[in-house]
Motif scaffolding. Sequence first.
Motif, PDB file in Angstrom:
ATOM      1  N   GLY A  43       0.850  -1.188   0.000  1.00  0.00           N
ATOM      2  CA  GLY A  43       0.000   0.000   0.000  1.00  0.00           C
ATOM      3  C   GLY A  43       0.885   1.236   0.000  1.00  0.00           C
ATOM      4  O   GLY A  43       1.450   1.599   1.035  1.00  0.00           O
ATOM      5  N   TRP A  44       1.003   1.879  -1.131  1.00  0.00           N
ATOM      6  CA  TRP A  44       1.927   3.008  -1.259  1.00  0.00           C
ATOM      7  C   TRP A  44       1.431   4.260  -0.542  1.00  0.00           C
ATOM      8  O   TRP A  44       2.178   5.244  -0.408  1.00  0.00           O
ATOM      9  CB  TRP A  44       2.200   3.304  -2.732  1.00  0.00           C
ATOM     10  CG  TRP A  44       2.935   2.183  -3.397  1.00  0.00           C
ATOM     11  CD1 TRP A  44       2.403   1.235  -4.227  1.00  0.00           C
ATOM     12  CD2 TRP A  44       4.322   1.856  -3.255  1.00  0.00           C
ATOM     13  NE1 TRP A  44       3.369   0.328  -4.612  1.00  0.00           N
ATOM     14  CE2 TRP A  44       4.562   0.694  -4.031  1.00  0.00           C
ATOM     15  CE3 TRP A  44       5.388   2.430  -2.549  1.00  0.00           C
ATOM     16  CZ2 TRP A  44       5.812   0.102  -4.114  1.00  0.00           C
ATOM     17  CZ3 TRP A  44       6.646   1.837  -2.639  1.00  0.00           C
ATOM     18  CH2 TRP A  44       6.852   0.691  -3.414  1.00  0.00           C
ATOM     19  N   SER A  45       0.203   4.242  -0.071  1.00  0.00           N
ATOM     20  CA  SER A  45      -0.310   5.382   0.695  1.00  0.00           C
ATOM     21  C   SER A  45       0.202   5.377   2.131  1.00  0.00           C
ATOM     22  O   SER A  45      -0.061   6.305   2.892  1.00  0.00           O
ATOM     23  CB  SER A  45      -1.837   5.384   0.683  1.00  0.00           C
ATOM     24  OG  SER A  45      -2.342   4.200   1.279  1.00  0.00           O
ATOM     25  N   GLN A  69       6.831   2.443   6.831  1.00  0.00           N
ATOM     26  CA  GLN A  69       5.874   1.331   6.868  1.00  0.00           C
ATOM     27  C   GLN A  69       6.037   0.409   5.667  1.00  0.00           C
ATOM     28  O   GLN A  69       5.985  -0.815   5.800  1.00  0.00           O
ATOM     29  CB  GLN A  69       4.447   1.874   6.928  1.00  0.00           C
ATOM     30  CG  GLN A  69       4.078   2.481   8.268  1.00  0.00           C
ATOM     31  CD  GLN A  69       2.717   3.140   8.253  1.00  0.00           C
ATOM     32  OE1 GLN A  69       2.335   3.796   7.281  1.00  0.00           O
ATOM     33  NE2 GLN A  69       1.958   2.982   9.329  1.00  0.00           N
ATOM     34  N   VAL A  70       6.258   0.980   4.494  1.00  0.00           N
ATOM     35  CA  VAL A  70       6.463   0.156   3.296  1.00  0.00           C
ATOM     36  C   VAL A  70       7.786  -0.597   3.406  1.00  0.00           C
ATOM     37  O   VAL A  70       7.878  -1.781   3.055  1.00  0.00           O
ATOM     38  CB  VAL A  70       6.429   1.010   2.021  1.00  0.00           C
ATOM     39  CG1 VAL A  70       6.730   0.145   0.789  1.00  0.00           C
ATOM     40  CG2 VAL A  70       5.081   1.688   1.858  1.00  0.00           C
ATOM     41  N   ARG A  86      15.282   0.673   0.369  1.00  0.00           N
ATOM     42  CA  ARG A  86      16.153   1.472   1.222  1.00  0.00           C
ATOM     43  C   ARG A  86      15.522   2.839   1.418  1.00  0.00           C
ATOM     44  O   ARG A  86      15.043   3.453   0.458  1.00  0.00           O
ATOM     45  CB  ARG A  86      17.537   1.613   0.581  1.00  0.00           C
ATOM     46  CG  ARG A  86      18.582   2.280   1.461  1.00  0.00           C
ATOM     47  CD  ARG A  86      19.945   2.310   0.769  1.00  0.00           C
ATOM     48  NE  ARG A  86      20.517   0.970   0.636  1.00  0.00           N
ATOM     49  CZ  ARG A  86      20.894   0.425  -0.514  1.00  0.00           C
ATOM     50  NH1 ARG A  86      20.742   1.089  -1.646  1.00  0.00           N
ATOM     51  NH2 ARG A  86      21.396  -0.798  -0.539  1.00  0.00           N
ATOM     52  N   LYS A  87      15.502   3.319   2.653  1.00  0.00           N
ATOM     53  CA  LYS A  87      14.933   4.636   2.937  1.00  0.00           C
ATOM     54  C   LYS A  87      15.882   5.722   2.434  1.00  0.00           C
ATOM     55  O   LYS A  87      17.094   5.618   2.597  1.00  0.00           O
ATOM     56  CB  LYS A  87      14.685   4.784   4.443  1.00  0.00           C
ATOM     57  CG  LYS A  87      13.580   3.881   4.983  1.00  0.00           C
ATOM     58  CD  LYS A  87      13.557   3.839   6.496  1.00  0.00           C
ATOM     59  CE  LYS A  87      14.681   2.995   7.044  1.00  0.00           C
ATOM     60  NZ  LYS A  87      14.623   2.829   8.506  1.00  0.00           N
ATOM     61  N   THR A  88      15.320   6.763   1.810  1.00  0.00           N
ATOM     62  CA  THR A  88      16.145   7.829   1.243  1.00  0.00           C
ATOM     63  C   THR A  88      16.087   9.124   2.054  1.00  0.00           C
ATOM     64  O   THR A  88      17.016   9.918   2.005  1.00  0.00           O
ATOM     65  CB  THR A  88      15.707   8.156  -0.192  1.00  0.00           C
ATOM     66  OG1 THR A  88      14.403   8.757  -0.170  1.00  0.00           O
ATOM     67  CG2 THR A  88      15.683   6.901  -1.065  1.00  0.00           C
ATOM     68  N   GLY A  89      14.988   9.350   2.759  1.00  0.00           N
ATOM     69  CA  GLY A  89      14.822  10.600   3.475  1.00  0.00           C
ATOM     70  C   GLY A  89      14.458  11.768   2.577  1.00  0.00           C
ATOM     71  O   GLY A  89      14.304  12.902   3.045  1.00  0.00           O
ATOM     72  N   LYS A  90      14.272  11.508   1.291  1.00  0.00           N
ATOM     73  CA  LYS A  90      13.927  12.564   0.344  1.00  0.00           C
ATOM     74  C   LYS A  90      12.412  12.673   0.210  1.00  0.00           C
ATOM     75  O   LYS A  90      11.710  11.660   0.272  1.00  0.00           O
ATOM     76  CB  LYS A  90      14.541  12.271  -1.024  1.00  0.00           C
ATOM     77  CG  LYS A  90      16.061  12.238  -1.025  1.00  0.00           C
ATOM     78  CD  LYS A  90      16.600  11.924  -2.410  1.00  0.00           C
ATOM     79  CE  LYS A  90      18.126  11.893  -2.413  1.00  0.00           C
ATOM     80  NZ  LYS A  90      18.669  11.574  -3.756  1.00  0.00           N
ATOM     81  N   PRO A  91      11.883  13.875   0.039  1.00  0.00           N
ATOM     82  CA  PRO A  91      10.430  14.049  -0.073  1.00  0.00           C
ATOM     83  C   PRO A  91       9.848  13.339  -1.292  1.00  0.00           C
ATOM     84  O   PRO A  91      10.503  13.221  -2.332  1.00  0.00           O
ATOM     85  CB  PRO A  91      10.261  15.568  -0.182  1.00  0.00           C
ATOM     86  CG  PRO A  91      11.589  16.070  -0.655  1.00  0.00           C
ATOM     87  CD  PRO A  91      12.605  15.155  -0.070  1.00  0.00           C
ATOM     88  N   SER A 129       7.484   6.824  -4.750  1.00  0.00           N
ATOM     89  CA  SER A 129       6.996   7.713  -3.696  1.00  0.00           C
ATOM     90  C   SER A 129       5.975   7.000  -2.822  1.00  0.00           C
ATOM     91  O   SER A 129       4.972   6.487  -3.315  1.00  0.00           O
ATOM     92  CB  SER A 129       6.349   8.956  -4.310  1.00  0.00           C
ATOM     93  OG  SER A 129       7.329   9.790  -4.888  1.00  0.00           O
ATOM     94  N   ALA A 130       6.264   6.981  -1.518  1.00  0.00           N
ATOM     95  CA  ALA A 130       5.268   6.548  -0.545  1.00  0.00           C
ATOM     96  C   ALA A 130       4.509   7.795  -0.096  1.00  0.00           C
ATOM     97  O   ALA A 130       4.566   8.836  -0.746  1.00  0.00           O
ATOM     98  CB  ALA A 130       5.944   5.852   0.627  1.00  0.00           C
ATOM     99  N   ALA A 131       3.800   7.726   1.017  1.00  0.00           N
ATOM    100  CA  ALA A 131       2.973   8.857   1.445  1.00  0.00           C
ATOM    101  C   ALA A 131       3.795  10.078   1.823  1.00  0.00           C
ATOM    102  O   ALA A 131       3.340  11.212   1.658  1.00  0.00           O
ATOM    103  CB  ALA A 131       2.104   8.438   2.622  1.00  0.00           C
TER     104      ALA A 131
END
Length: 322
Positions: free
Chosen positions: A222-224, A229-230, A263-268, A285-287
């Motif tokens: 769920g990309w929202s 979480q993803v 991998r988490k990027t921290g970018k908006p 893009s996630a939420a």
Amino acid sequence: MGTPEFAVETLQALVDNHYNVVAVVTQPDKPVGRHQTEMRPSAVKQYALEKGLPVLQPEKMKDPVFIEQLRSYHANLQVVVAFRMLPEVVWAMPEYGTFNVHAALLPQYRGAAPINWAVINGETETGVTTFFLDHDIDTGRIIMKKPFPIPDEADVEYVYDGLMHLGAELCLETLDAIIAADGHPATIAQEDSQLSTIHYQLSTSEALKPAPKIFKETCEIGWSKTAKQVYDFVRGLSPYPGAWTTLVAPDGKETVLKIYKTRKTGKPGKGIGQISIEGKILCVSAADELLEIVELQLAGKKRMAARDFLNGIKQIDDYRVR
């Protein structure tokens, strides 16, 4: 009593440490192959046969023939690891009862998939619990517990392997405690909020988190949700059964895409489900943020690194996932 590889480690520990294993109970062989004509034994059965242990494979746990066979072994105690629900006529049979080795810190994560759900929910710690079986699922009196840390980068395979070995260790400690207490070791009801034994402490002040069986639809991303979480969802299903999403081409064609590592990027983010290339890195893009896709698998293809996927596809910016 057990079926998958996870249960073999405990059975092997019992054999290697010279406990008297009088019989093994496991699931019936399963048909495999294109025509379902080949029968595959469980991992537990394969190991048991190698060691010359009697193997019982009941279709139904209340089958009178099976019950009589089981009773004929006169077991003092039954050990259950990754098996099915047992009727009272089975779990109450031995004089010392039946205990389960459960891959979670009960009362949290009762159910069929405790390892997956602990990682999916972003837990930093899980563990193994031994408890005596009763009428309900995973609710019996706790005998012992051991914690196991979950690193932020760990996937289910890492946690599975760790708990498999930890479960075997705790099983032997539990057996020794039961033997020393002549079948009546110190236990604690799961409803109790505070434990005074040296083995563990337990607080039930937080809401209980279930661990239900996982199905294909459970694994859809769920990309929202937030990127964290993803990220946890993907590693909680990697490598098996695998989190998946639908890749939508510019012409509307849809393909199932499994994702094994992110991998988490921290970018908006740039719009939920939007695909973008950030310095030759595939991101979705996630939420809240962009999530880098590291390893994936297109339907009908092999698992591959995201960079190899990018080399074989054009205009990826025009694709999206949902």
